[in-house]
Design an enzyme around this catalytic site. Sequence first.
Site, PDB file in Angstrom:
ATOM      1  CB  SER A   1      -0.948   0.014   1.201  1.00 47.90           C
ATOM      2  OG  SER A   1      -0.230   0.053   2.413  1.00 47.90           O
TER       3      SER A   1
ATOM      4  CE  LYS B   1      -3.335   1.071   5.289  1.00 52.12           C
ATOM      5  NZ  LYS B   1      -3.147   0.589   3.913  1.00 52.12           N
TER       6      LYS B   1
END
Length: 783
Positions: A690, A733
């Site tokens: 990611s 996140k």
Amino acid sequence: MHIKTKSHDNHDIPKELFILPIKEVVVFPTMVVSVYVKNPDYLPLLEKKRKNEEPIGLVAYKDADKQVPPTDNLYKVGTACTIIQIIKGKSNDAMVLVEGLTRCEITSYTQKKPFLKAQVETLSPTVQQSEEGDALAMEIRQLLRLSSSLGKPLPEDVVLHLDNITDYEELIDLAGSYLTLPIPEKQFLLEMSDTIKRMKQVVKQLSRETRLLKVRGEIHSEVEKEMHKNEKDFLLRQELKAIQKELGEENDEQSAQKKEINHLEKKIKKAHMPKEVRKIALSELKRLKRIYPVSPEYNVVHNYIEWLYSMPWGKSSTTKIDIKKARKVLDKDHYGLEKIKERILEYLAVCQMQKKPGATIMCFVGPPGVGKSSLGRSIARALGRKFAQMSLGGMHDESEIRGHRRTYVGAMPGSIIQHIKRAGENDPVIMLDEIDKIGNGTIQGDPASALIEVLDPELNFAFNDHYLDVPFDLSNVLFITTANILDPIPPALLDRMEVIKLPGYIEEEKIQIAKQYLLPKQIKFNGLHKHPFSLTNGAIAYIIRRYTREAGLRDLEREIAKICRKVAKQMLEKNKKITKITKKEIPKLLGVERYYEDIKQKKDMAGIATGLAWTQAGGEIIFIEATKMPGKNNLILTGHLGEVMQESAKAALSFLRSNAKKYKVNEKEFDKTDIHVHVPEGATPKDGPSAGITIGTALISLFTGKKVRRDVAMTGEVTLQGRILPIGGLKEKVLAARRSGINTIIIPHDNKKDIKDIPSHLIKGIDFVYAKTLDDAVKTALK
């Protein structure tokens, strides 16, 4: 084998002998022994030797598995023998009866095919009679007689003529043929040249053998004596019972045994056992009546019957499943976890409709401290059932699941049966904790394989514990398993379970849990219920950010417990009442901060981009720094990066180089430049795809000279074509970015649907950019 006594004459032995190799036997002079001959080519020669009364040489193999030739597998010393008889078999083989004449040593082989011939020298040392020799000979005779009397008899004629054997060598050979020794030791005795040393060796070996025979005799006598004693005691007890019965008397022991038998019989009748089990229990009770109470077997049978009637064969909980009640219990015991609660309620709804546990076994998977075990307790409370928790961590013996067989001393049923007996009901909730840490299969069996029968609804209706040795229905038991990770769980076992993942708590959830559950619990535990105090939201958030780094709540609870202890101490020492604790007072109570809070950069910079990462402790922001220097097109990656993250960096660089014209970058610059990508906090391992979008943005910023906005964070996997692929852990996140003061987040377009799972109040004020390609991210991130 036979032993023949005769005077030790000097036999006329030819200088060259036919050599017959033999296995597993060393022939001594005076021995008469049968030798098996498999090779049919030897038989005509042996028959000729027998008719002409010509001696042959018998030599033992060093290694019976190897063949001859080569001749180096034969000992150098053997025995010259005369053939007495040849008995032929049906398969062209034969048994050859020979008598040992004298020892001989092979000096050289004169022929190797088709059979062996060798030059030999006889070993017939001449020894003068001496007092030492006579004493040793006397000792040998005495030991031979003693050994014969202890259970290893010599032929009667040999025993009678022992005193007539005056030749030392003949006495040695007689004893050597009698001794039970390994082939190398017998061969050593055959080869010894010094007669006195040979006699001493014989005395040593005979003494050892007589000691062994004495010990064996003592053991045999003790066993026989014990058997006779037991038989005698049994007969006397039977006679005593008959006499007492005739007189109409009964002693206290018999009376107590009779009462105990009656008690067991009543228990069996009340136990509601299945017919087959009841039949076995009554059969064991009948057997118990015949066993005397002092016998060890009495307790074994008695304990087994107790286990059989103690099991809750037909006893179930009376509480019915109530979905509304279950929801209230789950909401009261646990804050948040809405998806998990819904899945549990769905499961319980199916159970309510079927009026028995569902066919699926739930497996709660998540980091330590997120509430897996407490969820199991809440389910049991919601159902009104007994709860049992069984830890599987480190279990390596199958018998801990299935139990021991009753043949073993101290045998017990397995843990599953024990927990059901303690519960007193056949439908408890049993939590199998730490199933991912169960031991691997060993010589004691594989506990993971044993669990398959326990957890499979197609099999557990007739679970067979080795101790009970009768089927027990586990289909009414509600099994719940827990694990931290799935990888170590065997596939066959994992296939029996439905995995329900418990993510780590976000900061807002931790604050509410601390206020509603942890703080009241610790206030009560530390004796402060008469003087309660509160923690502000800011104080709890400060503890979470600066003193803990976890997905669960255990460290947070420990820090709150520490505050409670400090408050109790201050109240007693300074007589100071505390009602509220704010963020400013936390460092005084908990000491120096352990962790530092992630915050966005102070200014916009080229070559530095802000990424978002998921950890078991929640989300974090990470800074990816890129710089360039004169070199030869090398890519340097530092910061303890995993293989996947390194590959993401290479993919991002390849994309930039292939699209250099689009971003107005000189293609030749790459050939004379080294690029260094670094992720700070190098001691912390980092991995995952990611970060690809962040690395790509940092590299484009580096080569174009455009600065990256410090209020923008991003996450997403990048491909060589610049496409942005979806990622996981979005909720954690986003909350990490929110904590750090970031108000614009770039996420993959395919993750747009996941925003709905984040509560609206947590994303208020945050601008989401949904990127399909790296170009979309660059347009937003670069100034």
